[in-house]
Design a protein around this motif. Structure first.
Motif, PDB file in Angstrom:
ATOM      1  N   SER A   1      10.304  -0.354  13.440  1.00  0.00           N
ATOM      2  CA  SER A   1       9.170   0.106  13.734  1.00  0.00           C
ATOM      3  C   SER A   1       8.105  -0.729  12.804  1.00  0.00           C
ATOM      4  O   SER A   1       6.918  -0.732  12.940  1.00  0.00           O
ATOM      5  N   ALA A   2       8.424  -1.434  11.648  1.00  0.00           N
ATOM      6  CA  ALA A   2       7.663  -1.912  10.704  1.00  0.00           C
ATOM      7  C   ALA A   2       7.575  -3.471  11.050  1.00  0.00           C
ATOM      8  O   ALA A   2       6.770  -3.961  10.583  1.00  0.00           O
TER       9      ALA A   2
ATOM     10  N   ARG B   1       4.064  -5.298  10.473  1.00  0.00           N
ATOM     11  CA  ARG B   1       3.019  -4.631  11.285  1.00  0.00           C
ATOM     12  C   ARG B   1       1.682  -4.378  10.575  1.00  0.00           C
ATOM     13  O   ARG B   1       1.817  -4.346   9.439  1.00  0.00           O
ATOM     14  N   ASP B   2       0.625  -3.915  11.113  1.00  0.00           N
ATOM     15  CA  ASP B   2      -0.523  -3.706  10.506  1.00  0.00           C
ATOM     16  C   ASP B   2      -1.135  -4.430   9.499  1.00  0.00           C
ATOM     17  O   ASP B   2      -1.511  -3.970   8.503  1.00  0.00           O
ATOM     18  N   GLY B   3      -1.118  -5.669   9.767  1.00  0.00           N
ATOM     19  CA  GLY B   3      -1.874  -6.744   9.081  1.00  0.00           C
ATOM     20  C   GLY B   3      -0.807  -7.081   7.785  1.00  0.00           C
ATOM     21  O   GLY B   3      -1.600  -7.661   6.835  1.00  0.00           O
ATOM     22  N   GLY B   4       0.335  -6.664   7.962  1.00  0.00           N
ATOM     23  CA  GLY B   4       1.068  -7.142   6.710  1.00  0.00           C
ATOM     24  C   GLY B   4       1.557  -8.591   6.424  1.00  0.00           C
ATOM     25  O   GLY B   4       1.343  -9.414   7.586  1.00  0.00           O
TER      26      GLY B   4
ATOM     27  N   ASP C   1       6.486  -0.342   2.883  1.00  0.00           N
ATOM     28  CA  ASP C   1       5.507   0.185   2.185  1.00  0.00           C
ATOM     29  C   ASP C   1       5.716   0.405   0.551  1.00  0.00           C
ATOM     30  O   ASP C   1       4.788   0.447   0.025  1.00  0.00           O
TER      31      ASP C   1
ATOM     32  N   ARG D   1       6.506  -6.654  13.182  1.00  0.00           N
ATOM     33  CA  ARG D   1       5.603  -7.076  14.401  1.00  0.00           C
ATOM     34  C   ARG D   1       6.314  -8.207  15.036  1.00  0.00           C
ATOM     35  O   ARG D   1       6.126  -8.132  16.285  1.00  0.00           O
TER      36      ARG D   1
ATOM     37  N   ARG E   1       7.260 -11.144  10.132  1.00  0.00           N
ATOM     38  CA  ARG E   1       5.965 -10.552  10.052  1.00  0.00           C
ATOM     39  C   ARG E   1       5.980  -9.080  10.283  1.00  0.00           C
ATOM     40  O   ARG E   1       6.383  -8.545  11.091  1.00  0.00           O
TER      41      ARG E   1
ATOM     42  N   ARG F   1      -0.781  -5.046  -3.847  1.00  0.00           N
ATOM     43  CA  ARG F   1      -1.388  -5.172  -2.549  1.00  0.00           C
ATOM     44  C   ARG F   1      -3.084  -5.689  -2.694  1.00  0.00           C
ATOM     45  O   ARG F   1      -3.507  -6.515  -1.786  1.00  0.00           O
TER      46      ARG F   1
END
Length: 157
Positions: A20-21, A80-83, A129, A23, A78, A137
């Motif tokens: 789920s993390a 998700r969420d712009g990571g 995370d 992309r 890569r 970050r």
């Protein structure tokens, strides 16, 4: 509860990243490594015209480790969420299973949250995370913004 994970190989170590993390998984791409980048940032790859930072999870989990060479068979994972992208020796497989807990004493920054049985081996489950601290970050975001400005200047020239 059963979850799905992307199994990653870094040297002799197997990591499990929650699917789920993730992309996307990319082949090795040219990494623009500006001088003076802090460890563990290896540089930036351009994806759809935007710079995306590339991190070495090996150096995140073991600050004394070094990335000397990168094989052409390496992958960029890569988040998700712009990571960022994570540089791994190989994205091996997708596996499902139940995660066994791991003692917080055996986890750097509590980034390793469990163990997933994979065949006769075990993969360390990482929480994406928890790979970076808040200050890290913020530094990564500032460096990414600077890389984007450099790319725009090159495109305008």
């Amino acid at each position: 509860m059963t979850a799905s994970f992307l199994i990653l190989r870094i040297g002799d170590t197997r990591l499990a990243l929650p699917l789920s993390a993730v992309r996307e998984v990319l082949p090795m791409l040219p990494i623009d490594a500006s001088p003076g980048l802090p460890v563990p940032i290896l540089g930036f790859v351009l994806l759809q015209g935007a710079p995306v930072p590339v991190l070495a999870p090996l150096m995140l989990l073991d600050p004394l480790a070094r990335v000397d060479t990168v094989a052409l068979s390496a992958h960029l994972v890569r988040l998700r969420d712009g990571g960022p992208c994570l540089l791994v020796d190989r994205a091996e497989d997708v596996a499902s299973g139940n995660v066994a807990p791991v003692s917080p004493d055996h986890s750097l920054n509590a980034a390793i949250i469990g163990e997933l049985p994979v065949g006769d081996d075990v993969a360390h489950v990482i929480a994406p995370d928890r790979l970076l601290l808040d200050g890290e970050r913020a530094t990564l975001a500032a460096l990414t913004a600077a890389a984007a400005r450099r790319a725009q200047q090159w495109n305008a020239a």
